[in-house]
Design a protein around this motif. Structure first.
Motif, PDB file in Angstrom:
ATOM      1  N   GLY A   6      18.265 -26.256  33.437  1.00 10.87           N
ATOM      2  CA  GLY A   6      17.819 -26.119  32.043  1.00 10.87           C
ATOM      3  C   GLY A   6      18.504 -27.119  31.124  1.00 10.87           C
ATOM      4  N   THR A   7      19.799 -27.273  31.277  1.00 12.05           N
ATOM      5  CA  THR A   7      20.522 -28.207  30.403  1.00 12.05           C
ATOM      6  C   THR A   7      20.221 -29.662  30.786  1.00 12.05           C
ATOM      7  N   SER A  44      17.394 -30.882  32.153  1.00  9.46           N
ATOM      8  CA  SER A  44      16.058 -31.242  31.652  1.00  9.46           C
ATOM      9  C   SER A  44      16.053 -31.274  30.129  1.00  9.46           C
ATOM     10  N   GLY A  45      16.823 -30.382  29.499  1.00 10.05           N
ATOM     11  CA  GLY A  45      16.914 -30.392  28.037  1.00 10.05           C
ATOM     12  C   GLY A  45      17.513 -31.689  27.528  1.00 10.05           C
ATOM     13  N   VAL A  95      25.969 -31.354  22.598  1.00 10.90           N
ATOM     14  CA  VAL A  95      25.339 -30.108  22.155  1.00 10.90           C
ATOM     15  C   VAL A  95      24.526 -29.446  23.267  1.00 10.90           C
ATOM     16  N   ILE A  96      23.693 -30.204  23.932  1.00 12.95           N
ATOM     17  CA  ILE A  96      22.811 -29.611  24.943  1.00 12.95           C
ATOM     18  C   ILE A  96      23.521 -29.466  26.290  1.00 12.95           C
ATOM     19  N   ARG A 112      14.944 -34.446  28.036  1.00 14.97           N
ATOM     20  CA  ARG A 112      13.833 -34.321  27.080  1.00 14.97           C
ATOM     21  C   ARG A 112      14.275 -34.759  25.689  1.00 14.97           C
ATOM     22  N   MET A 132      12.645 -31.201  13.811  1.00 12.37           N
ATOM     23  CA  MET A 132      13.956 -31.387  14.441  1.00 12.37           C
ATOM     24  C   MET A 132      14.025 -32.740  15.156  1.00 12.37           C
ATOM     25  N   PHE A 179      18.495 -26.878  17.752  1.00  9.59           N
ATOM     26  CA  PHE A 179      18.259 -28.051  18.599  1.00  9.59           C
ATOM     27  C   PHE A 179      18.532 -27.717  20.060  1.00  9.59           C
ATOM     28  N   ARG A 180      19.589 -26.978  20.279  1.00  7.28           N
ATOM     29  CA  ARG A 180      19.964 -26.616  21.651  1.00  7.28           C
ATOM     30  C   ARG A 180      18.967 -25.623  22.238  1.00  7.28           C
ATOM     31  N   ILE A 181      18.655 -24.592  21.489  1.00  7.43           N
ATOM     32  CA  ILE A 181      17.726 -23.569  21.983  1.00  7.43           C
ATOM     33  C   ILE A 181      16.365 -24.188  22.280  1.00  7.43           C
ATOM     34  N   GLU A 182      15.979 -25.096  21.427  1.00 10.20           N
ATOM     35  CA  GLU A 182      14.667 -25.719  21.570  1.00 10.20           C
ATOM     36  C   GLU A 182      14.552 -26.523  22.859  1.00 10.20           C
ATOM     37  N   HIS A 183      15.638 -27.149  23.256  1.00  5.10           N
ATOM     38  CA  HIS A 183      15.556 -28.070  24.397  1.00  5.10           C
ATOM     39  C   HIS A 183      15.877 -27.424  25.739  1.00  5.10           C
ATOM     40  N   ILE A 184      16.719 -26.423  25.730  1.00  2.14           N
ATOM     41  CA  ILE A 184      17.102 -25.833  27.015  1.00  2.14           C
ATOM     42  C   ILE A 184      16.082 -24.793  27.434  1.00  2.14           C
ATOM     43  N   VAL A 185      15.445 -25.096  28.524  1.00  2.00           N
ATOM     44  CA  VAL A 185      14.421 -24.192  29.053  1.00  2.00           C
ATOM     45  C   VAL A 185      14.789 -23.860  30.488  1.00  2.00           C
TER      46      VAL A 185
END
Lengths: 192, 311
Positions: free
Chosen positions: A38-39, A41-42, A150-151, A45, A131, B45-51
């Motif tokens: 998840g992180t 690919s996040g 952050v991600i 992306r 965003m 931003f974090r919630i939006e991208h982490i899937v």
């Protein structure tokens, strides 16, 4: 809403999982992939990868090819995975001949303002488009640093290692990227 | 981005401590209310991208990754011991390269030339040997003979003979009779008693310049002709039997001799030719059987049977 990444694998669990993964156990790979995909690919992306899922899979298969020579703890493993992911991203950009988004005259604030006019409901919560528009207003290096911090939740040191930059440079990019975001948010008047 | 906005960005967060910035980025928690909007943005931003990946994708990737791992050979792991050995070899190679560099510097300086002319016992002799080992300078039996000659020229006859013997022993069979002949010729003290074929010449040495048979029989003589028997002689011709002689020709049997030709039987001899049977010998040629010998030369020794001449 404040969000703090939860450590999903303890040190002992990680060593057991790593040993099994190095032996080719499917359950171990499922565990590692579920924890980090998840992180990864996040991050990909957020950095503009069109084929983020494919790159994520390629990243983990590359990890699998080299897993037998890996030695380290969970944090080292995460850092290593993102180093591979970042290189995959750069390879993908080179292969497609596409350059990452750069700051243009089309201010992200204009995009945000347009979004306001089209969708008033988004005032209560910033949309993905807004965003992305705000994030796109940063420089390439600032986006790299903030996405990993952050991600991917990497430390300053891990981020510096992943990007091949100095720690001081990463801190400076982080601070100025945040300052730019803060200014953009203030000027756009977008409620969060 | 304009210069103004760039300046504004630099100043915007200047008031916040590094700790606040780190916490904002890593946990999206703002300690300072002024950073609340940024914290909210980063959280979204974090919630939006982490899937999270779907289960089917997880299982498929897990199968593929496990298959990749199983198809890969085990890495060659370096044990601490072999790593230490590798480090040691690296260090040796490095030090060897450094030593070669220093040696090259020495060779191409006057020091190298001086070393090449050194003889055993000289300060630079070790350097001379080191240069020969890497192919610089002649080396071999010929240079050893030259060195023995150099020692003899300095009057160090014993050292010259020892050096020659050690060199011949080292080079073994390669030291031909001709080379030995050259060596003995190089040492003036032996020169008159070896023919061109390297065969010891058994003829008696020439008489001393001022001495005739029967002369100088007094004790304490240091130059004696044949027939002298005075004690304390240090150089005696054949027939002398006085005790205390240190250089005796064949036929001498006096005790205390330190250099005896064949036929000497005196005790305390330290250098004996074939036929000596004295006890306490320290260097004996074939035929010596006295107890206490510490160096018994076999066939091919260079202790010729001729007496010494040329006092």
């Amino acid at each position: 809403m404040a969000y703090a990444r939860e450590i999903t694998i303890t040190t002992k669990e990680f060593q057991t999982t790593l040993d099994a993964a190095q032996a080719g156990a499917e359950w171990a790979w499922a565990h590692l992939y579920q924890d980090l995909a998840g992180t990864v690919s996040g991050y990909l992306r957020s950095r503009g990868a069109v084929d983020a899922e494919d790159l994520t899979s390629e990243t983990f298969l590359q990890v699998a090819r080299n897993i037998k020579s890996f030695e380290g703890n969970y944090e080292s493993f995460r850092s290593w995975v993102f180093v591979i992911a970042h290189r995959r991203l750069l390879d993908s950009r080179r292969a497609s001949g596409r350059q990452p988004k750069t700051v243009s005259d089309d201010s992200p604030l204009a995009v945000v303002a347009d979004s306001h006019q089209v969708d008033d409901e988004a005032l209560s919560r910033i949309s993905t488009q807004k965003m992305e528009a705000l994030f796109a207003g940063l420089t390439e290096d600032q986006r790299d640093v903030l996405a990993l911090r952050v991600i991917a939740d990497l430390s300053v040191e891990q981020t510096a290692q992943t990007l091949g930059k100095g720690i001081g440079a990463v801190k400076a990019l982080q601070r100025r990227g945040l300052a730019s975001l803060k200014r953009s948010l203030s000027e756009s008047g977008v409620p969060l | 981005m304009s210069r103004l906005s760039d300046y504004q960005d630099r100043m915007t967060l200047k008031q916040f401590a590094d700790e606040d910035i780190d916490q904002l980025v890593s946990s999206q928690i703002a300690n300072d209310p002024e950073l609340a909007d940024l914290a909210a943005f980063l959280t979204e931003f974090r919630i939006e991208h982490i899937v999270e990946p779907p289960p089917a994708e997880v299982q498929q990737l897990a199968r593929s990754a496990a298959a990749v791992v199983r198809s890969r050979p085990a890495p060659v792991r370096t044990s601490p011991r072999s790593q230490r050995r590798r480090n040691l070899l690296t260090a040796l190679r490095t030090s060897s390269a450094m030593a070669m560099s220093i040696l090259a510097l020495v060779v191409f300086s006057g020091l190298g030339l001086a070393a090449n002319a050194a003889v055993p016992g000289d300060f630079l002799y070790g350097l001379d040997l080191a240069m020969e080992k890497v192919g610089i300078g002649a080396g071999g039996i010929e240079e050893r003979i030259s060195e023995a000659k150099g020692l003899a020229d300095r009057g160090q006859h014993t050292e010259a003979a020892d050096h020659l013997k050690a060199s011949i022993a080292k080079y073994g069979d390669e030291a031909s009779a001709e080379e030995v002949s050259k060596a003995l010729h190089a040492l003036d003290v032996y020169g008159d008693f070896v023919d061109d074929n390297g065969t010891p010449d058994m003829a008696p040495p020439p008489a001393n310049e001022n001495a005739g048979p029967g002369n100088n029989n007094a004790g304490g003589n240091s130059d004696n002709t044949p027939g002298n028997t005075a004690p304390g002689n240090s150089d005696n011709t054949p027939g002398n039997t006085a005790p205390g002689n240190s250089d005796n020709t064949p036929g001498n049997t006096a005790p205390g001799n330190s250099d005896n030709t064949p036929g000497n039987n005196a005790g305390g001899n330290s250098d004996n030719t074939p036929g000596n049977n004295a006890g306490g010998n320290s260097d004996n040629t074939p035929g010596n059987t006295a107890p206490g010998n510490s160096d018994n030369v076999g066939g091919g020794n260079n202790n010729g049977g001729g007496g010494k001449g040329g006092n």
